[in-house]
Design an enzyme around this catalytic site. Structure first.
Site, short mmCIF file in Angstrom:
data_model
loop_
_atom_site.label_atom_id
_atom_site.label_comp_id
_atom_site.label_asym_id
_atom_site.label_seq_id
_atom_site.Cartn_x
_atom_site.Cartn_y
_atom_site.Cartn_z
N LYS A 38 0.84 -1.20 0.00
CA LYS A 38 0.00 0.00 0.00
C LYS A 38 0.88 1.26 0.00
CE LYS A 38 -0.37 0.11 5.05
NZ LYS A 38 -1.28 0.14 6.21
N TYR A 263 13.33 31.77 3.24
CA TYR A 263 12.10 32.50 3.56
C TYR A 263 12.05 32.90 5.02
CZ TYR A 263 9.89 31.30 -0.91
OH TYR A 263 9.58 31.20 -2.25
#
Length: 367
Positions: A38, A263
């Site tokens: 999965k 940033y």
């Protein structure tokens, strides 16, 4: 070996082979093996991994959702595929692609009864809740289930299973043994009433390592262990890391004291320093929580901390004093550090890190 030239997740089939061989050594030769692929095979490459494991004679595959199973079928996987969390809206696709649903409550059971009304002995899997309290029937619902199965020939129980909640934590052994005891009682009830014998399974990777004698049943399941993580220090040296995330240095900057990096001026240089910009960011699966010195990348054998905030597509590392150049390879995680060690710097686990690696990161299968 040719060095990578872009951000790349390398997938080692040799390591995958090692891991399944070790896991098989913990169980009887007759015990079936379900490979859990999965979440894109825990962030690697579900199609490539499943096709390889199919040649290693695994007996079953497991995915979380229907579209994951369809992708495996379209890639050529032929072994049975269990869908662990199917939704009724996809039941007709499940039948069309010969997938096998986990039925875990009356609503889902009744919906699949209706969707499969034109089928005969369609294989389904009954999930029972023994303590995880996530999905699953209760033991008290067995009589109603048996009555429904007796009335409708369109369904046949391929397996009955449950999921351990704390098998990696030996401090919770009493809890785990109670789960196993409860599942044995469920198994006994169903075995005494069904006219055929389905497979029974409860062990996950940590269960295989810690409880194989008590609860091997007919089949075991492994997900994270296949990819190199045993959740137990005494076993970790038996596993080999399957995936390695690598990138390259895009640009080197010479930063002066008091200049900012990234940033929000995420880092202010206290002294002169040198940084490297790496084409990898939180859109690739390296979230902002790894920034500001929490995690490090490895350049030419040297540990280089992430400085400032991780950007969407890039991050910056401190390479002061490291002999390196633009275009040099950078290791994010692999053998050293492992994904577990890298994840721990941000207070999370390998599962979350691995499954977060974006599909835009190039995958490369190696031997």
């Amino acid at each position: 070996m040719t060095k990578i030239q872009e951000t790349t997740l390398e997938i080692s089939l040799g390591a995958l082979q090692n891991n399944i061989t070790f896991l098989r050594s913990k169980i009887r030769p007759t015990t079936k093996f379900m490979a859990v692929v999965k979440a894109y095979a825990y962030g690697s490459d579900a199609q490539q991994v499943a096709l390889f494991l199919e040649k290693q004679q695994v007996d079953y595959f497991a995915v979380a959702y229907t579209d994951e199973g369809i992708a495996l079928r379209n890639a050529g996987v032929t072994k049975p595929i269990l869908v662990l969390h199917p939704l009724p809206v996809h039941f007709h696709e499940i039948i069309a692609y010969k997938l096998e649903p986990s039925l875990y409550n009356k609503y889902v059971f009744d919906a699949f009864l209706e969707a499969s009304k034109n089928e005969t002995n369609y294989p389904v899997h009954l999930k029972f809740n023994t303590g995880l309290n996530r999905l699953g029937f209760t033991a008290e619902e067995i009589p109603e289930l048996l009555s429904a199965l007796e009335k409708h020939s369109n369904l046949q129980v391929a397996s009955v299973f449950s999921h351990l909640g704390a098998s990696e934590d030996l401090n919770e052994k009493t809890f785990t043994l109670q789960q196993i005891k409860d599942f044995k009682e469920v198994s006994a009830q169903l075995n005494s009433k069904l006219s055929y014998k389905p497979l029974f399974h409860i062990l996950n990777t940590s269960g295989i390592l810690n409880y194989a004698e008590e609860a091997q049943f007919d089949m075991v399941r492994s997900g994270i262990g296949l990819y190199g993580f045993g959740n137990d220090p005494q076993y970790n040296h038996h596993f080999k890391n399957v995936v390695s995330l690598k990138s390259v240095i895009s640009q080197i900057h010479h930063i002066q004291p008091n200049q900012s990096i990234g940033y929000n001026k995420g880092h202010i240089a206290k002294t002169a320093m040198k940084t490297a910009t790496i084409p990898l960011g939180h859109a690739d699966g390296i979230s902002r929580q790894y920034g500001k010195g929490k995690a490090f990348l490895t350049v030419n054998g040297k540990q280089c901390p992430i400085v400032g905030n991780v950007c969407m597509d890039m991050l910056m590392i401190d390479i002061t004093g490291v002999d390196c150049h633009e275009g040099d390879e950078v290791l994010i995680f692999g053998t050293q550090p492992t994904a577990s060690a890298f994840a721990s710097t941000a207070g999370t686990i390998s599962y979350e890190l691995l499954t977060a690696i974006s599909q835009r990161v190039r995958r490369k299968v190696v031997s």
